[in-house]
Design a protein around this motif. Structure first.
Motif, PDB file in Angstrom:
ATOM      1  N   LEU A  36       9.900   5.825 -15.056  1.00  0.00           N
ATOM      2  CA  LEU A  36       8.920   4.995 -14.355  1.00  0.00           C
ATOM      3  C   LEU A  36       9.593   3.857 -13.597  1.00  0.00           C
ATOM      4  O   LEU A  36       9.206   3.534 -12.478  1.00  0.00           O
ATOM      5  CB  LEU A  36       7.880   4.463 -15.336  1.00  0.00           C
ATOM      6  CG  LEU A  36       6.911   5.525 -15.843  1.00  0.00           C
ATOM      7  CD1 LEU A  36       6.174   5.030 -17.077  1.00  0.00           C
ATOM      8  CD2 LEU A  36       5.942   5.930 -14.749  1.00  0.00           C
ATOM      9  N   GLY A  39      11.211   5.320 -10.405  1.00  0.00           N
ATOM     10  CA  GLY A  39      10.297   5.738  -9.356  1.00  0.00           C
ATOM     11  C   GLY A  39      10.718   7.075  -8.769  1.00  0.00           C
ATOM     12  O   GLY A  39      11.842   7.543  -8.976  1.00  0.00           O
ATOM     13  N   GLU A 137       2.551   5.600 -11.951  1.00  0.00           N
ATOM     14  CA  GLU A 137       3.203   5.408 -10.653  1.00  0.00           C
ATOM     15  C   GLU A 137       2.197   5.134  -9.542  1.00  0.00           C
ATOM     16  O   GLU A 137       2.523   4.478  -8.557  1.00  0.00           O
ATOM     17  CB  GLU A 137       4.045   6.629 -10.292  1.00  0.00           C
ATOM     18  CG  GLU A 137       5.337   6.683 -11.068  1.00  0.00           C
ATOM     19  CD  GLU A 137       6.184   7.885 -10.731  1.00  0.00           C
ATOM     20  OE1 GLU A 137       5.664   8.870 -10.179  1.00  0.00           O
ATOM     21  OE2 GLU A 137       7.385   7.831 -11.028  1.00  0.00           O
ATOM     22  N   ARG A 144       1.643  -1.833 -12.768  1.00  0.00           N
ATOM     23  CA  ARG A 144       2.707  -0.969 -13.299  1.00  0.00           C
ATOM     24  C   ARG A 144       3.717  -1.810 -14.083  1.00  0.00           C
ATOM     25  O   ARG A 144       4.106  -1.456 -15.185  1.00  0.00           O
ATOM     26  CB  ARG A 144       3.377  -0.228 -12.146  1.00  0.00           C
ATOM     27  CG  ARG A 144       4.366   0.818 -12.573  1.00  0.00           C
ATOM     28  CD  ARG A 144       4.880   1.701 -11.447  1.00  0.00           C
ATOM     29  NE  ARG A 144       5.279   0.997 -10.257  1.00  0.00           N
ATOM     30  CZ  ARG A 144       4.590   0.989  -9.099  1.00  0.00           C
ATOM     31  NH1 ARG A 144       3.486   1.684  -8.960  1.00  0.00           N
ATOM     32  NH2 ARG A 144       5.031   0.310  -8.061  1.00  0.00           N
TER      33      ARG A 144
END
Length: 192
Positions: A36, A39, A137, A144
């Motif tokens: 995460l 990305g 995402e 986030r």
């Protein structure tokens, strides 16, 4: 953290088995955190498993630096090492002049596979993890980030507040909104 505390004590005393058990226990969440934080663009260029391996290697070498004072959890400590490793890897990739968005995906494995899982449950776990990753995402950056800090790195609201330069109460509210946004996204995925 009862069992973790005993494992931590044993690992600090030099038990490789205890250290391996600690890493195995935290590996799934740490890999999810790494994916995460990287990305989709950076994951096309770097393998998440490689970043996990480097993070665990650095943690192993610096294990005596973890003080476990109650404010920083073991997962939070792993998360901080991972964050620094990702930052360093991203800088290195950008210095080499590579265009992250143009590269082909390298990362095939989503998680460390527990050999005890049946194939069906493993596949369901992978699918659930991918849906969660996709939903997180898709959130805006502030939602986030607070989810990663609170749920994956296990930071307290005062710690998050220092990190984000906000009050603990503002962080609680932001976290609540982020969880609501995540729930809505997951429900849309399930029904859409």
């Amino acid at each position: 953290m009862g069992d973790d505390f005993e494992l931590l004590k044993s690992a600090r005393s030099g038990s490789p088995e205890a250290l391996n058990r600690l890493f195995a226990r935290y590996g799934h969440r740490l890999l999810a955190l790494i994916r995460l934080r990287m990305g989709p663009s950076l994951r096309r260029q770097l393998e998440s498993q490689d970043v996990l391996q480097q993070t665990l290697l650095k943690a192993f070498k610096r294990f005596d630096q973890f003080d476990g004072d109650g404010e920083t959890t073991l997962m939070g400590w792993f998360g901080a090492i991972a964050r620094n490793e990702i930052r360093d890897q991203a800088k290195y990739q950008h210095r080499k002049g590579r265009d992250v968005d143009q590269m082909m995906p390298l990362d095939a494995a989503l998680e460390l596979v527990d050999p005890v899982r049946t194939e069906v449950s493993r596949l369901q776990f992978v699918e659930d993890a991918r849906r969660l990753e996709s939903a997180i995402e898709a959130l805006d950056e502030k939602h986030r980030e607070i989810l990663l800090l609170r749920r994956f790195e296990e930071l307290s609201f005062p710690q998050i507040g220092r990190h984000l330069d906000k009050s603990p109460d503002a962080c609680r509210m932001l976290y609540s909104r982020a969880m609501t946004a995540l729930t809505i996204r997951l429900q849309r995925q399930a029904h859409g």
